[in-house]
Motif scaffolding. Structure first.
Motif, mmCIF file in Angstrom:
data_model
loop_
_atom_site.group_PDB
_atom_site.id
_atom_site.type_symbol
_atom_site.label_atom_id
_atom_site.label_comp_id
_atom_site.label_asym_id
_atom_site.label_seq_id
_atom_site.Cartn_x
_atom_site.Cartn_y
_atom_site.Cartn_z
ATOM 1 N N ILE A 195 -42.037 -64.239 -7.919
ATOM 2 C CA ILE A 195 -40.996 -64.382 -6.896
ATOM 3 C C ILE A 195 -41.033 -63.230 -5.893
ATOM 4 N N ASP A 196 -41.270 -62.011 -6.364
ATOM 5 C CA ASP A 196 -41.318 -60.874 -5.430
ATOM 6 C C ASP A 196 -42.497 -60.994 -4.477
ATOM 7 N N GLY A 197 -43.498 -61.777 -4.862
ATOM 8 C CA GLY A 197 -44.662 -61.926 -4.004
ATOM 9 C C GLY A 197 -44.623 -63.146 -3.102
ATOM 10 N N LEU A 198 -43.531 -63.914 -3.140
ATOM 11 C CA LEU A 198 -43.441 -65.096 -2.279
ATOM 12 C C LEU A 198 -43.371 -64.678 -0.818
ATOM 13 N N ASP A 199 -44.135 -65.360 -0.002
ATOM 14 C CA ASP A 199 -44.208 -65.062 1.432
ATOM 15 C C ASP A 199 -43.334 -66.045 2.175
ATOM 16 N N THR A 200 -42.390 -65.557 2.967
ATOM 17 C CA THR A 200 -41.508 -66.434 3.726
ATOM 18 C C THR A 200 -41.865 -66.468 5.218
ATOM 19 N N GLU A 201 -43.032 -65.917 5.537
ATOM 20 C CA GLU A 201 -43.447 -65.916 6.950
ATOM 21 C C GLU A 201 -44.042 -67.273 7.333
ATOM 22 N N ASP A 226 -38.884 -74.005 6.217
ATOM 23 C CA ASP A 226 -38.597 -75.414 6.465
ATOM 24 C C ASP A 226 -38.479 -76.161 5.139
ATOM 25 N N GLY A 227 -38.049 -77.405 5.232
ATOM 26 C CA GLY A 227 -37.784 -78.185 4.024
ATOM 27 C C GLY A 227 -38.993 -78.354 3.124
ATOM 28 N N ALA A 228 -40.155 -78.590 3.732
ATOM 29 C CA ALA A 228 -41.363 -78.788 2.931
ATOM 30 C C ALA A 228 -41.694 -77.536 2.126
ATOM 31 N N ALA A 229 -41.556 -76.374 2.748
ATOM 32 C CA ALA A 229 -41.856 -75.126 2.052
ATOM 33 C C ALA A 229 -40.875 -74.882 0.912
ATOM 34 N N LYS A 230 -39.609 -75.210 1.134
ATOM 35 C CA LYS A 230 -38.607 -75.039 0.074
ATOM 36 C C LYS A 230 -38.925 -75.943 -1.120
ATOM 37 N N LEU A 231 -39.322 -77.172 -0.835
ATOM 38 C CA LEU A 231 -39.684 -78.087 -1.918
ATOM 39 C C LEU A 231 -40.917 -77.584 -2.662
ATOM 40 N N GLU A 232 -41.859 -77.007 -1.926
ATOM 41 C CA GLU A 232 -43.052 -76.447 -2.572
ATOM 42 C C GLU A 232 -42.678 -75.295 -3.506
ATOM 43 N N PRO A 262 -23.034 -69.830 -7.927
ATOM 44 C CA PRO A 262 -23.210 -70.209 -6.516
ATOM 45 C C PRO A 262 -24.197 -69.262 -5.841
ATOM 46 N N PRO A 263 -24.902 -69.739 -4.820
ATOM 47 C CA PRO A 263 -25.854 -68.871 -4.131
ATOM 48 C C PRO A 263 -25.201 -67.570 -3.671
ATOM 49 N N SER A 264 -25.876 -66.454 -3.949
ATOM 50 C CA SER A 264 -25.317 -65.142 -3.624
ATOM 51 C C SER A 264 -25.766 -64.639 -2.265
ATOM 52 N N GLY A 265 -26.810 -65.261 -1.718
ATOM 53 C CA GLY A 265 -27.421 -64.757 -0.491
ATOM 54 C C GLY A 265 -28.681 -63.967 -0.785
ATOM 55 N N ASP A 266 -28.804 -63.447 -2.013
ATOM 56 C CA ASP A 266 -30.031 -62.775 -2.448
ATOM 57 C C ASP A 266 -30.907 -63.827 -3.110
ATOM 58 N N TRP A 267 -31.745 -64.483 -2.304
ATOM 59 C CA TRP A 267 -32.434 -65.671 -2.788
ATOM 60 C C TRP A 267 -33.442 -65.347 -3.883
ATOM 61 N N ARG A 268 -34.041 -64.168 -3.851
ATOM 62 C CA ARG A 268 -35.000 -63.828 -4.906
ATOM 63 C C ARG A 268 -34.282 -63.674 -6.246
ATOM 64 N N ALA A 269 -33.152 -62.984 -6.253
ATOM 65 C CA ALA A 269 -32.377 -62.838 -7.488
ATOM 66 C C ALA A 269 -31.885 -64.192 -7.979
ATOM 67 N N THR A 306 -31.103 -75.417 -5.812
ATOM 68 C CA THR A 306 -32.229 -74.537 -5.484
ATOM 69 C C THR A 306 -32.472 -74.487 -3.984
ATOM 70 N N LEU A 307 -32.363 -75.632 -3.328
ATOM 71 C CA LEU A 307 -32.548 -75.651 -1.872
ATOM 72 C C LEU A 307 -31.472 -74.826 -1.180
ATOM 73 N N ALA A 308 -30.247 -74.861 -1.709
ATOM 74 C CA ALA A 308 -29.171 -74.042 -1.136
ATOM 75 C C ALA A 308 -29.472 -72.555 -1.318
ATOM 76 N N VAL A 309 -30.034 -72.194 -2.479
ATOM 77 C CA VAL A 309 -30.422 -70.809 -2.735
ATOM 78 C C VAL A 309 -31.462 -70.342 -1.722
ATOM 79 N N LEU A 310 -32.359 -71.241 -1.341
ATOM 80 C CA LEU A 310 -33.460 -70.882 -0.433
ATOM 81 C C LEU A 310 -33.076 -70.925 1.044
ATOM 82 N N ARG A 311 -31.863 -71.322 1.359
ATOM 83 C CA ARG A 311 -31.469 -71.413 2.769
ATOM 84 C C ARG A 311 -31.651 -70.086 3.519
ATOM 85 N N PRO A 312 -31.318 -68.932 2.926
ATOM 86 C CA PRO A 312 -31.481 -67.678 3.683
ATOM 87 C C PRO A 312 -32.920 -67.339 4.049
#
Length: 238
Positions: A232-238, A153-159, A96-103, A143-149
């Motif tokens: 993954i460490d280089g993903l930008d969430t801004e 937006d939805g489009a970025a999560k799908l990307e 289950p999603p841990s809250g640490d989305w990168r991990a 995967t979308l649940a993992v990315l919730r934190p």
């Protein structure tokens, strides 16, 4: 009609494929099921590669006439969609999603890699696939649940899901190809001699410096983990 007897393809209708029963509705009780036909095609691809999967060959594997398969999969494109989603049923959420989305994303990628290594034809199949089936959608939902934190937006999560899957598929395709090279010691030795000669010719100083650096772990798992971390460490969430 294609060379293997498959009618011309006009594209897969996802509603027709996934929201309706896969069994013919008229006529006598069918001798086969869409599930059995798909499983036979997957077994063939696992054993001999995707190029071995033709409607005629699958029909022969299950002891059916090739025309009878068209009631279940009207063309190879549809069969490929069925195959990909069939094996996607093996994918289970690592945890289950841990809250640490990168991990959590890294765990997802490792799950995908193991899955594709079990089915080496998958990277090629995914490059042309467009219609997510129910098993694929279940893994996407996780995967979308993992990315919730991330707050994206939805489009970025799908990307991100698409980017991650493409990275894993490309890496596995390369990994499988390199494994084939490693089984040919003469070829591997020839390539090493060539690179050593190029590095020593004085025209490629950057390459010479790179090749002289300390050797990092070269196991397939360590290499994948290193590359995945950079992604993954280089993903930008801004």
């Amino acid at each position: 009609m294609s060379s293997d007897g498959t009618p011309g393809t006009t594209g897969v209708d996802p509603a027709q494929l996934w929201l309706r029963s896969g069994e013919p509705r008229r006529g006598r009780r069918p001798s086969f099921s869409r599930e059995a036909i798909t499983a036979a095609a997957v077994a063939l691809a696992d054993a001999e590669g995707l190029e071995a999967v033709t409607m005629r060959r699958v029909a022969a594997e299950i002891g059916a006439g090739v025309m009878s398969l068209y009631s279940y999969a009207p063309d190879k494109e549809t069969l490929l969609e069925l195959m990909v989603d069939h094996v996607s049923g093996e994918l289970t959420a690592p945890a289950p999603p841990s809250g640490d989305w990168r991990a959590d994303l890294k765990a997802i990628a490792h799950t995908q890699r193991a899955h594709m290594l079990r089915h080496p034809w998958l990277p090629a199949a995914l490059s042309t696939r467009r219609v997510p089936g129910p098993n694929t959608l279940a893994f996407l939902e996780h995967t979308l649940a993992v990315l919730r934190p991330t707050g994206l937006d939805g489009a970025a999560k799908l990307e991100i899901f698409a980017q991650l899957t493409a990275f894993v598929a490309g890496h596995v395709a390369h990994e499988v190809a390199q494994a084939a090279v490693s089984r040919s010691p003469d070829r591997a030795a020839a390539e090493a001699r060539y690179l050593a000669a190029v590095a020593a010719d004085g025209h490629h100083p950057e390459l010479a410096e790179a090749l002289s650096a300390p050797v990092r772990p070269v196991t397939a798992e360590a290499t994948f983990t290193r590359f995945l971390g950079r992604l993954i460490d280089g993903l930008d969430t801004e």
